[in-house]
Design a protein around this motif. Structure first.
Motif, short mmCIF file in Angstrom:
data_model
loop_
_atom_site.label_atom_id
_atom_site.label_comp_id
_atom_site.label_asym_id
_atom_site.label_seq_id
_atom_site.Cartn_x
_atom_site.Cartn_y
_atom_site.Cartn_z
N PHE A 162 -12.01 -8.90 4.02
CA PHE A 162 -10.65 -7.83 3.74
C PHE A 162 -11.34 -6.62 3.04
N GLU A 163 -12.29 -6.62 2.24
CA GLU A 163 -12.68 -5.45 1.54
C GLU A 163 -13.42 -4.73 2.54
N ALA A 164 -14.18 -5.38 3.72
CA ALA A 164 -14.80 -4.39 4.38
C ALA A 164 -13.96 -3.81 5.56
N ALA A 165 -12.95 -4.64 5.85
CA ALA A 165 -11.78 -4.09 6.68
C ALA A 165 -11.09 -2.77 6.24
N MET A 166 -10.71 -3.07 4.95
CA MET A 166 -10.10 -1.89 3.94
C MET A 166 -11.01 -0.88 4.07
N THR A 167 -12.38 -0.94 3.79
CA THR A 167 -13.11 0.15 3.57
C THR A 167 -13.41 0.92 4.97
N ALA A 168 -13.41 0.32 5.95
CA ALA A 168 -13.63 0.79 7.32
C ALA A 168 -12.44 1.71 7.94
N LEU A 169 -11.24 1.10 7.54
CA LEU A 169 -10.04 1.56 8.22
C LEU A 169 -9.70 3.10 7.37
N PRO A 170 -9.36 3.94 7.97
CA PRO A 170 -8.84 5.17 7.35
C PRO A 170 -7.43 5.24 6.74
N ILE A 171 -7.56 4.57 5.57
CA ILE A 171 -6.25 4.36 4.86
C ILE A 171 -6.26 5.03 3.39
N ASP A 172 -6.72 6.28 3.37
CA ASP A 172 -6.92 7.32 2.29
C ASP A 172 -5.60 7.62 1.96
N SER A 173 -4.47 7.88 2.96
CA SER A 173 -3.05 7.95 2.72
C SER A 173 -2.05 6.86 2.46
N LEU A 174 -2.78 5.67 2.08
CA LEU A 174 -1.73 4.55 1.84
C LEU A 174 -0.72 4.78 0.80
N VAL A 175 0.47 4.54 1.26
CA VAL A 175 1.74 4.49 0.44
C VAL A 175 2.32 3.19 -0.03
N THR A 176 2.13 2.14 0.89
CA THR A 176 2.72 0.92 0.49
C THR A 176 1.66 -0.24 0.88
N LEU A 177 1.48 -1.18 -0.07
CA LEU A 177 0.52 -2.30 0.09
C LEU A 177 1.05 -3.50 -0.10
N THR A 178 0.93 -4.46 0.85
CA THR A 178 1.58 -5.79 0.69
C THR A 178 0.31 -6.83 0.82
N SER A 179 0.28 -7.69 -0.31
CA SER A 179 -1.00 -8.49 -0.03
C SER A 179 -0.57 -9.92 -0.51
N GLN A 180 -0.73 -10.74 0.46
CA GLN A 180 -0.23 -12.32 0.39
C GLN A 180 -1.68 -13.15 0.43
N VAL A 181 -2.64 -12.82 -0.09
CA VAL A 181 -3.77 -13.46 0.19
C VAL A 181 -3.60 -14.54 -0.60
N CYS A 182 -4.12 -15.63 -0.32
CA CYS A 182 -4.12 -16.85 -0.71
C CYS A 182 -5.51 -17.84 -0.98
N THR A 183 -6.01 -17.10 -1.95
CA THR A 183 -7.51 -17.52 -2.24
C THR A 183 -7.63 -17.42 -3.92
N SER A 184 -8.30 -18.23 -4.22
CA SER A 184 -8.43 -18.30 -5.92
C SER A 184 -9.87 -17.39 -6.18
N SER A 185 -10.46 -16.87 -5.20
CA SER A 185 -11.55 -15.97 -5.57
C SER A 185 -11.03 -14.77 -6.23
N PRO A 186 -11.66 -14.33 -7.28
CA PRO A 186 -11.19 -12.97 -7.97
C PRO A 186 -11.28 -11.87 -7.29
#
Length: 614
Positions: A414-438
């Motif tokens: 997820f972090e690699a994908a978020m870093t790679a994608l051009p989302i510097d103009s992000l306005v809305t973020l929805t996260s339904q990540v189901c993992t216990s890792s911090p």
């Protein structure tokens, strides 16, 4: 004793009665004929009957189903004969319908008998035909299949749309007989529906290699040579799961794409070239093909195969990218290797707006990400139905599967994908990540890129990382993280005492930084009235849960009662509808479980003696 009975009629009397019935029947028919004639004369006097036949024909044409679209949603198959209701209105309209061949151009051999299909085709005469057939084993005998083949062969020259689904045997037999040119064919679909893993090869000699108007080709579990004349000049191409031997070489694939300069949609499921072992990206890219008209690309397969395809394409008009891949690396390195090529096609000068909404989710085996160029795209549920509905309009859909990944690998992808994608103009973020890792450090690394982020939707584990990020933010009033954030939505979270007080600390820090939250949405959460009171002291607009703790407690009593009636004690699921374990585990020495928390949290507030907040 006296018996009274009816005497049997004599032969002369029986003949007389039969004659009288015949006379009456004849009179009835005569009267019915007179009534029909009177109705015809009466209907002729209505205003609509004064319209010319050509006008009525044009009106009827609006009832015909539209031509199939490559983006037709599953389950929306049109009924090509539903318009026939107008032919039942009156004799005049029926005569018009029967004498218009265009109205009979759609023939579905699946729902019509052989005689019915022949009758409809006779009415269609020589107009362009839209033919469909699903040849089902056990429902089609040899006579029906032979009749279908004969009708197909006789009308190849004026078929416009042809869709055939069958088992491999009947599909092969059908293709073997189609030798004549198809000068009007525009849409061609072949689907191998057989349960036996036997392939169907589409021969180069099909239709004598002559289909000058073919623009849409869809093959499902069928093999085709990428040098086939059917692939030249296409606008829509879909190939689903051919055999491995039918996968093209890279050079043949690129040569074929060069022959499709007008291609608008390309849909390849495990059908692109196979990446050779040890192939390096990007040093192995020596040739690219520009598809100047391609708007929609849907590609799936192994990560390296999909990456090989994306690395060799230039798509200046692309507005939809659906990338579905399977990782064969335990650390996800094969996916991270091709992410730059996904990002390269995720946004470009052809897009009027930047990527402004992102949705991420995962389960044990799959990680998904959607991105839109519109702001405020909310995905409130992550079941498969709502996910695919949301994906239809996404600018980018990224999905990767690996059943053996650890939770940490999901987080890294997820972090690699978020870093790679051009989302510097992000306005809305929805996260339904189901993992216990911090995810705290990931939030801290990504948040500086999102100065325009205004709304965040978070499920349990994503909310934990977000809260920790705010508390660890070292920025003061001059440079706080997420300076535009005003709306926080928490989804399906049980706000225990510890969670509530930690959330309050995070929200208070936002106030101290000069970027207070304006709206906190807890409508799907589980909280007490005291929780809402505490949060309302910090946030102006708090949208509370739809049910109070007391109402949930009543439901829990009912649940426990029913469960005890249905299961023995050892089989009861202690989690139940309210037994969600606290996601702060042994890493936090002050962590208990939610059962303890709820025991100490009553409807009026929390126990003043409780010091174990989170």
């Amino acid at each position: 004793m006296v018996y009274i009975g009816l005497a049997s009629p004599s032969p002369s009397q029986a003949n007389s009665r039969e004659y009288q019935q015949q006379v009456i029947d004849a009179e009835i028919k005569s009267l019915e004929g007179s009534i029909r004639a009177l109705k015809l004369r009466r209907n002729a006097l209505t205003p609509i009957s004064s319209l010319p036949t050509e006008v009525i024909t044009t009106i009827f044409s609006f009832l015909l189903p539209v031509a199939p679209s490559p983006f037709t949603i599953l389950g929306e198959r049109p009924d090509h004969l539903s318009w026939l209701r107008v032919a039942h209105v009156c004799h005049h309209w029926r005569e018009i319908a029967l004498n218009q061949p265009l109205f009979w151009s759609h023939v579905d051999f699946t729902v019509l008998t052989s005689a019915g299909a022949a009758g409809v085709l006779a009415l269609a005469k020589a107009v362009p035909l839209y033919l469909e057939a699903r040849v089902s084993i056990g429902r089609w005998d040899d006579a029906r299949f032979s009749a279908f083949q004969k009708e197909l062969q006789a009308r190849v020259s004026h078929i416009c749309h042809l869709a055939i689904s069958a088992d491999h045997f009947h599909l092969r037999k059908t293709l073997e007989e189609l030798h004549s040119p198809a000068p009007t064919l525009e849409y061609f679909l072949l689907s191998n529906d057989g349960t036996i893993p036997s392939r169907v090869f589409v021969p180069d000699t099909l239709f004598d290699g002559t289909t000058p108007r073919l623009s849409h080709l869809e093959l499902q579990k069928c093999d085709i040579s990428w040098k086939s004349p059917l692939l030249k000049g296409l606008k829509y191409l879909e190939i689903h799961i051919p055999s491995r031997d039918a996968r093209p070489s890279l050079s043949d694939w690129l040569d074929a794409l060069d022959e499709m300069p007008q291609l608008k949609m390309l849909d390849l499921h495990s059908a692109s070239p196979i990446a050779p072992p040890g192939a390096l990206f990007p040093s192995g890219v020596e040739r690219t093909v520009t598809l100047a008209s391609l708007e929609h690309l849907n590609i799936s397969g192994s990560a390296r195969d999909c990456g090989l395809a994306l690395a060799h394409l230039l798509l200046p008009a692309l507005t939809r990218l659906y990338f579905t891949t399977t990782s064969f690396s335990l650390d996800g390195s094969d996916v991270q290797e091709v992410l730059p090529y996904v990002a390269r096609h995720a946004h470009g000068p052809q897009d009027a707006q930047p990527l402004q909404s992102v949705f991420v989710r995962n389960d044990r085996r799959c990680a998904d990400m959607l991105a839109w160029t519109q702001p405020n795209i909310d995905v409130k549920s992550y079941n498969l139905v709502t996910f695919f509905e949301a994906m239809v309009f996404a600018r980018v859909a990224f999905s990767v599967t690996n059943e053996d990944w650890a939770p940490e690998t999901h987080a890294e992808i997820f972090e690699a994908a978020m870093t790679a994608l051009p989302i510097d103009s992000l306005v809305t973020l929805t996260s339904q990540v189901c993992t216990s890792s911090p995810h705290t450090q990931s939030w801290l690394r990504q948040a500086p890129r999102w100065p325009l982020l205004q709304r965040v939707h978070l499920a349990t584990h994503a909310a934990r990382g977000f809260t920790d990020m705010v508390l660890e933010d070292s920025g003061v009033r001059e440079c706080p993280l997420l300076p535009s954030l005003t709306n926080l939505v928490l989804v399906d979270i049980a706000l225990s005492a510890r969670r509530t007080l930690r959330l309050c600390d995070a929200l208070m820090k936002r106030v101290e930084q000069g970027v207070p939250l304006e709206t906190l949405d807890l409508r799907t959460c589980f909280a007490t009235s005291r929780t809402i009171e505490l949060l309302e002291e910090i946030v102006v607009d708090v949208l509370g849960p739809e049910k109070t703790v007391q109402e949930w407690a009543q439901i829990r009593v009912i649940w426990d009662s029913v469960a005890r009636d249905l299961f023995v004690e050892d089989d009861l699921d202690s989690s139940g509808p309210f037994g969600e374990e606290e996601d702060y585990d042994e890493d936090d020495p002050d962590t208990g479980n939610d059962h303890e928390t709820w025991d100490n949290w009553n409807s009026d507030g929390y126990d003043e003696g409780e010091t174990d907040y989170w």
